[in-house]
Each structure stands twice: as C-alpha cells, then as structure tokens.
Design a protein around this motif. Structure first.
Motif, PDB file in Angstrom:
ATOM      1  N   LEU A  27      58.287  30.991  68.595  1.00 62.91           N
ATOM      2  CA  LEU A  27      57.075  30.163  68.659  1.00 62.91           C
ATOM      3  C   LEU A  27      57.388  28.788  69.241  1.00 62.91           C
ATOM      4  CD1 LEU A  27      55.340  31.143  65.294  1.00 62.91           C
ATOM      5  CD2 LEU A  27      54.499  31.621  67.593  1.00 62.91           C
ATOM      6  N   LEU A  30      57.552  28.910  72.853  1.00 60.73           N
ATOM      7  CA  LEU A  30      56.219  28.975  73.466  1.00 60.73           C
ATOM      8  C   LEU A  30      55.526  27.606  73.436  1.00 60.73           C
ATOM      9  CD1 LEU A  30      54.826  32.371  72.068  1.00 60.73           C
ATOM     10  CD2 LEU A  30      55.437  31.865  74.434  1.00 60.73           C
ATOM     11  N   TYR A  32      55.012  25.587  70.487  1.00 63.11           N
ATOM     12  CA  TYR A  32      54.362  25.195  69.232  1.00 63.11           C
ATOM     13  C   TYR A  32      55.360  24.494  68.321  1.00 63.11           C
ATOM     14  CZ  TYR A  32      51.030  28.559  71.024  1.00 63.11           C
ATOM     15  OH  TYR A  32      50.159  29.229  71.830  1.00 63.11           O
ATOM     16  N   ALA A  33      54.943  23.395  67.692  1.00 64.77           N
ATOM     17  CA  ALA A  33      55.829  22.602  66.835  1.00 64.77           C
ATOM     18  C   ALA A  33      55.846  23.185  65.421  1.00 64.77           C
ATOM     19  CB  ALA A  33      55.376  21.143  66.829  1.00 64.77           C
ATOM     20  N   VAL A  34      56.479  24.368  65.335  1.00 64.66           N
ATOM     21  CA  VAL A  34      56.528  25.136  64.093  1.00 64.66           C
ATOM     22  C   VAL A  34      57.835  24.835  63.385  1.00 64.66           C
ATOM     23  CG1 VAL A  34      56.908  27.502  63.298  1.00 64.66           C
ATOM     24  CG2 VAL A  34      55.018  26.988  64.863  1.00 64.66           C
ATOM     25  N   ASP A  35      57.770  24.758  62.044  1.00 59.46           N
ATOM     26  CA  ASP A  35      58.993  24.498  61.271  1.00 59.46           C
ATOM     27  C   ASP A  35      58.996  25.353  60.009  1.00 59.46           C
ATOM     28  OD1 ASP A  35      61.421  23.200  60.961  1.00 59.46           O
ATOM     29  OD2 ASP A  35      60.548  21.721  59.599  1.00 59.46           O
ATOM     30  N   LEU A  37      59.597  28.505  59.257  1.00 66.38           N
ATOM     31  CA  LEU A  37      58.849  29.764  59.193  1.00 66.38           C
ATOM     32  C   LEU A  37      59.548  30.785  58.301  1.00 66.38           C
ATOM     33  CD1 LEU A  37      56.763  31.369  61.903  1.00 66.38           C
ATOM     34  CD2 LEU A  37      58.270  32.837  60.582  1.00 66.38           C
ATOM     35  N   ARG A  38      58.771  31.359  57.385  1.00 68.23           N
ATOM     36  CA  ARG A  38      59.274  32.400  56.484  1.00 68.23           C
ATOM     37  C   ARG A  38      58.370  33.623  56.601  1.00 68.23           C
ATOM     38  NH1 ARG A  38      63.995  30.839  54.009  1.00 68.23           N
ATOM     39  NH2 ARG A  38      63.512  31.772  52.007  1.00 68.23           N
ATOM     40  N   VAL A  39      58.955  34.788  56.333  1.00 73.31           N
ATOM     41  CA  VAL A  39      58.192  36.027  56.418  1.00 73.31           C
ATOM     42  C   VAL A  39      58.190  36.706  55.045  1.00 73.31           C
ATOM     43  CG1 VAL A  39      57.897  38.188  57.679  1.00 73.31           C
ATOM     44  CG2 VAL A  39      58.978  36.254  58.796  1.00 73.31           C
ATOM     45  N   PRO A  40      57.303  36.271  54.147  1.00 67.62           N
ATOM     46  CA  PRO A  40      57.243  36.952  52.857  1.00 67.62           C
ATOM     47  C   PRO A  40      56.742  38.377  53.029  1.00 67.62           C
ATOM     48  CG  PRO A  40      55.420  35.435  53.066  1.00 67.62           C
ATOM     49  CD  PRO A  40      56.274  35.234  54.272  1.00 67.62           C
TER      50      PRO A  40
ATOM     51  N   PHE B  43      53.092  35.440  57.409  1.00 71.37           N
ATOM     52  CA  PHE B  43      53.915  34.383  57.998  1.00 71.37           C
ATOM     53  C   PHE B  43      53.511  33.066  57.348  1.00 71.37           C
ATOM     54  CE2 PHE B  43      53.005  37.658  61.145  1.00 71.37           C
ATOM     55  CZ  PHE B  43      54.263  38.009  61.602  1.00 71.37           C
ATOM     56  N   LEU B  47      53.230  23.326  60.711  1.00 72.16           N
ATOM     57  CA  LEU B  47      52.862  23.138  62.111  1.00 72.16           C
ATOM     58  C   LEU B  47      52.449  21.695  62.331  1.00 72.16           C
ATOM     59  CD1 LEU B  47      52.078  24.327  64.923  1.00 72.16           C
ATOM     60  CD2 LEU B  47      49.809  24.763  63.969  1.00 72.16           C
ATOM     61  N   GLU B  55      45.683  26.512  68.009  1.00 70.92           N
ATOM     62  CA  GLU B  55      47.072  26.930  68.212  1.00 70.92           C
ATOM     63  C   GLU B  55      47.438  28.158  67.389  1.00 70.92           C
ATOM     64  OE1 GLU B  55      49.404  22.989  69.844  1.00 70.92           O
ATOM     65  OE2 GLU B  55      50.065  23.914  67.976  1.00 70.92           O
ATOM     66  N   GLU B  58      46.024  31.216  68.997  1.00 67.76           N
ATOM     67  CA  GLU B  58      46.866  31.574  70.152  1.00 67.76           C
ATOM     68  C   GLU B  58      48.151  32.277  69.725  1.00 67.76           C
ATOM     69  OE1 GLU B  58      45.890  27.673  73.009  1.00 67.76           O
ATOM     70  OE2 GLU B  58      47.939  28.079  72.355  1.00 67.76           O
ATOM     71  N   MET B  59      48.834  31.713  68.698  1.00 68.46           N
ATOM     72  CA  MET B  59      50.090  32.313  68.220  1.00 68.46           C
ATOM     73  C   MET B  59      49.874  33.754  67.797  1.00 68.46           C
ATOM     74  SD  MET B  59      51.779  29.447  65.774  1.00 68.46           S
ATOM     75  CE  MET B  59      51.307  27.762  66.047  1.00 68.46           C
ATOM     76  N   LYS B  62      49.387  35.883  70.949  1.00 71.52           N
ATOM     77  CA  LYS B  62      50.547  35.965  71.841  1.00 71.52           C
ATOM     78  C   LYS B  62      51.751  36.630  71.197  1.00 71.52           C
ATOM     79  CE  LYS B  62      49.800  31.781  74.626  1.00 71.52           C
ATOM     80  NZ  LYS B  62      50.318  30.421  74.847  1.00 71.52           N
ATOM     81  N   LEU B  63      51.947  36.404  69.889  1.00 71.06           N
ATOM     82  CA  LEU B  63      53.237  36.799  69.314  1.00 71.06           C
ATOM     83  C   LEU B  63      53.154  37.459  67.939  1.00 71.06           C
ATOM     84  CD1 LEU B  63      56.397  35.867  70.203  1.00 71.06           C
ATOM     85  CD2 LEU B  63      56.179  34.836  67.963  1.00 71.06           C
ATOM     86  N   LEU B  64      52.310  36.941  67.055  1.00 70.99           N
ATOM     87  CA  LEU B  64      52.391  37.400  65.667  1.00 70.99           C
ATOM     88  C   LEU B  64      51.667  38.726  65.442  1.00 70.99           C
ATOM     89  CD1 LEU B  64      51.876  33.979  63.814  1.00 70.99           C
ATOM     90  CD2 LEU B  64      54.016  35.119  64.418  1.00 70.99           C
TER      91      LEU B  64
END
Lengths: 80, 80
Positions: A27, A30, A32-35, A37-40, B43, B47, B55, B58-59, B62-64
C-alpha cells in the motif's frame, strides 16, 4: 435463542505479522501513508445457544485461536 | 490528519467459502449449534490522509479486495 456472532482474533502485541507487513508495504508503494497494518482473523456465524458468551469463549480457546499467541474479542447480537 | 481504519472484505453472497465451511463443521463436531460460518478478511491500519474515505475505497479496489468476487465495508475513526 439465536445469536449473530463476530469473532476477531489478533496476534498478541509484539508478535510478527508477516502478511500484514507485506500488505502495508504494498500500500505504501502505491502511495498511501499507511502504518502498522495488521491482518486479524475474523469469523462471522449464527449460534443457537442459551449461554452464548460462555460458548463463544470456549470456541476461541478450543479452535478459533491459540491462547499462546492470540488475543480475541467478540460481538454477540440477538438475531431478530 | 491521522485515522484508524478497519476494512472487512467478504466473499459475495452465494460464493463458496470452503475455509468457513470446514471451521463451521469442526465447531458443530465439538457440539456448538453454529450455522453459516464465514471467514471474512480483515485489515486494521493507521492512515495519514486528507481524504481517507476516498483513499480507503481505492485501496480496496486496487489491492485489498477483488471487486469481481468480494464486497467490502470499512470503519474510519480519527486517531486522537
């Protein structure tokens, strides 16, 4: 009585989440200013039960999560 | 501005969820009256954005998620 249950199982704080790290990086690539990120892991189901909280807690301990590495939370709502 | 985002990606209604079916069966074998178990993909991330809804949408596209087979919803909350 019938209930609508949503369970969210997360890796405990500080444990490595490689899938989340890869998706977070993708991300950011691409733009996006994402920080952080976790996938529960999520589970949604209906439950017929007279003691839903007790049963859902048991399900988490026995099958849906690993108490050594996971924490969990759940939402239980009556089905109308 | 900084936001806390939770995205839930579900297979569209009617599509086969083999993982959910197996877990639902395992829970029934343990004696729980579980029905219609699904395993959405979740997820959680932070952000930094001036237009977070745009955004995140879009994410997802595009990706998720895969718009052909998935539907999605998200919750966006300000980080204090």
């Amino acid at each position: 009585m019938k209930w609508r249950v949503t369970v969210t199982v997360r890796l405990k704080e500080g444990l490595n989440d490689p899938e989340g790290r890869v998706i977070g990086k993708a991300l950011r690539n691409l733009g996006y200013a994402v920080d952080g990120l976790r996938v529960p892991k999520c589970f949604e189901f209906e439950l017929e039960s007279e003691r839903p909280e007790e049963e859902v807690e048991e399900m988490c301990r026995k099958l849906l999560a690993n108490p050594l590495i996971h924490s969990w939370e759940y939402r239980i709502e009556p089905v109308s």
